[in-house]
Design a protein around this motif. Structure first.
Motif, PDB file in Angstrom:
ATOM      1  N   GLY A  14       0.816  -1.207   0.000  1.00  0.00           N
ATOM      2  CA  GLY A  14       0.000   0.000   0.000  1.00  0.00           C
ATOM      3  C   GLY A  14       0.850   1.257   0.000  1.00  0.00           C
ATOM      4  O   GLY A  14       1.998   1.245  -0.427  1.00  0.00           O
ATOM      5  N   THR A  15       0.260   2.339   0.501  1.00  0.00           N
ATOM      6  CA  THR A  15       0.910   3.651   0.486  1.00  0.00           C
ATOM      7  C   THR A  15       0.953   4.223   1.896  1.00  0.00           C
ATOM      8  O   THR A  15      -0.038   4.157   2.623  1.00  0.00           O
ATOM      9  N   VAL A  16       2.099   4.781   2.237  1.00  0.00           N
ATOM     10  CA  VAL A  16       2.257   5.490   3.505  1.00  0.00           C
ATOM     11  C   VAL A  16       2.565   6.941   3.179  1.00  0.00           C
ATOM     12  O   VAL A  16       3.496   7.242   2.428  1.00  0.00           O
ATOM     13  N   LEU A  17       1.760   7.834   3.716  1.00  0.00           N
ATOM     14  CA  LEU A  17       2.003   9.271   3.591  1.00  0.00           C
ATOM     15  C   LEU A  17       2.557   9.726   4.932  1.00  0.00           C
ATOM     16  O   LEU A  17       1.863   9.682   5.946  1.00  0.00           O
ATOM     17  N   ASP A  18       3.806  10.139   4.929  1.00  0.00           N
ATOM     18  CA  ASP A  18       4.501  10.480   6.155  1.00  0.00           C
ATOM     19  C   ASP A  18       4.896  11.951   6.155  1.00  0.00           C
ATOM     20  O   ASP A  18       4.879  12.609   5.109  1.00  0.00           O
ATOM     21  N   HIS A  19       5.258  12.460   7.299  1.00  0.00           N
ATOM     22  CA  HIS A  19       5.701  13.844   7.482  1.00  0.00           C
ATOM     23  C   HIS A  19       4.631  14.872   7.108  1.00  0.00           C
ATOM     24  O   HIS A  19       4.929  15.923   6.569  1.00  0.00           O
ATOM     25  N   LEU A  20       3.376  14.514   7.396  1.00  0.00           N
ATOM     26  CA  LEU A  20       2.289  15.467   7.209  1.00  0.00           C
ATOM     27  C   LEU A  20       2.324  16.425   8.396  1.00  0.00           C
ATOM     28  O   LEU A  20       2.543  15.998   9.533  1.00  0.00           O
ATOM     29  N   MET A  48       1.884  12.595  16.191  1.00  0.00           N
ATOM     30  CA  MET A  48       2.919  11.654  16.595  1.00  0.00           C
ATOM     31  C   MET A  48       4.232  12.404  16.810  1.00  0.00           C
ATOM     32  O   MET A  48       4.508  13.368  16.105  1.00  0.00           O
ATOM     33  N   PRO A  49       5.053  11.948  17.736  1.00  0.00           N
ATOM     34  CA  PRO A  49       6.351  12.592  17.909  1.00  0.00           C
ATOM     35  C   PRO A  49       7.222  12.379  16.671  1.00  0.00           C
ATOM     36  O   PRO A  49       7.148  11.343  16.019  1.00  0.00           O
ATOM     37  N   SER A  50       8.016  13.385  16.344  1.00  0.00           N
ATOM     38  CA  SER A  50       8.903  13.309  15.190  1.00  0.00           C
ATOM     39  C   SER A  50      10.223  13.982  15.544  1.00  0.00           C
ATOM     40  O   SER A  50      10.232  15.070  16.122  1.00  0.00           O
ATOM     41  N   SER A  51      11.306  13.358  15.171  1.00  0.00           N
ATOM     42  CA  SER A  51      12.625  13.951  15.446  1.00  0.00           C
ATOM     43  C   SER A  51      12.918  15.113  14.504  1.00  0.00           C
ATOM     44  O   SER A  51      13.725  15.974  14.814  1.00  0.00           O
ATOM     45  N   LYS A  52      12.248  15.147  13.363  1.00  0.00           N
ATOM     46  CA  LYS A  52      12.520  16.196  12.367  1.00  0.00           C
ATOM     47  C   LYS A  52      11.609  17.405  12.484  1.00  0.00           C
ATOM     48  O   LYS A  52      12.026  18.531  12.257  1.00  0.00           O
ATOM     49  N   ILE A  53      10.321  17.186  12.796  1.00  0.00           N
ATOM     50  CA  ILE A  53       9.377  18.305  12.774  1.00  0.00           C
ATOM     51  C   ILE A  53       8.535  18.406  14.045  1.00  0.00           C
ATOM     52  O   ILE A  53       7.416  18.885  14.011  1.00  0.00           O
ATOM     53  N   ASP A  54       9.042  17.957  15.180  1.00  0.00           N
ATOM     54  CA  ASP A  54       8.363  18.016  16.470  1.00  0.00           C
ATOM     55  C   ASP A  54       7.171  17.054  16.501  1.00  0.00           C
ATOM     56  O   ASP A  54       7.221  16.035  17.150  1.00  0.00           O
TER      57      ASP A  54
END
Length: 151
Positions: A14-20, A48-54
């Motif tokens: 399938g498809t994962v859309l990440d870093h939204l 969700m927590p993210s190391s790149k965009i908080d």
């Protein structure tokens, strides 16, 4: 990976859309016309927590591969989004979204006098005039638009 770290289960295909951008997942679903009625399992993870965009949102759509054109429809909503096509639990293809030349039927023209907001129900067509610091224009009423007017 411990079970504490696994917030969203993996998908086989399938498809994962990440870093939204946090809080944009539901707008992305709407822009893609995904409402859960077509049989694919859709996982929505927000803030969700993210190391790149908080904080970030993420969408996983099982057994559906979004075309590049479909994924690019979300570029105004989530300009930093990455699209991951998953095959047998592995990333087979990965790319970032890009602004298309035209958004057709994705956004509603905010001009109440526009023909697309009339009973004739024409599909909206919003043209991208400028990509850096996006500037757009309705093809029907010619109103110049800023992204925040459409979101």
């Amino acid at each position: 990976m411990s079970s504490e770290q696994l917030l969203v289960r993996r998908i086989r295909n399938g498809t994962v859309l990440d870093h939204l951008q946090a809080g944009r997942a539901l707008q992305v679903l709407k822009a893609l016309g995904l409402d859960g009625t077509h049989g694919s399992v859709i996982t929505v993870a927000m803030n969700m927590p993210s190391s790149k965009i908080d904080k970030k949102d993420m969408l996983k759509v099982e057994n559906k591969y979004l075309s590049r054109e479909e994924a690019d429809r979300i570029a105004l909503i989530a300009p930093r989004a990455t699209v991951n096509l998953i095959k047998d639990f592995r990333v087979a293809e990965k790319h970032r979204v890009e602004l298309p030349e035209v958004f057709t039927g994705v956004f509603v023209c905010p001009n109440p006098g526009c023909i697309t907001n009339s009973p004739e129900a024409l599909q909206s067509s919003i043209q991208v005039l400028k990509r850096d610091d996006p500037l757009l224009q309705c093809r029907y009423c010619r109103r110049v638009l800023h992204p925040e007017e459409l979101l």
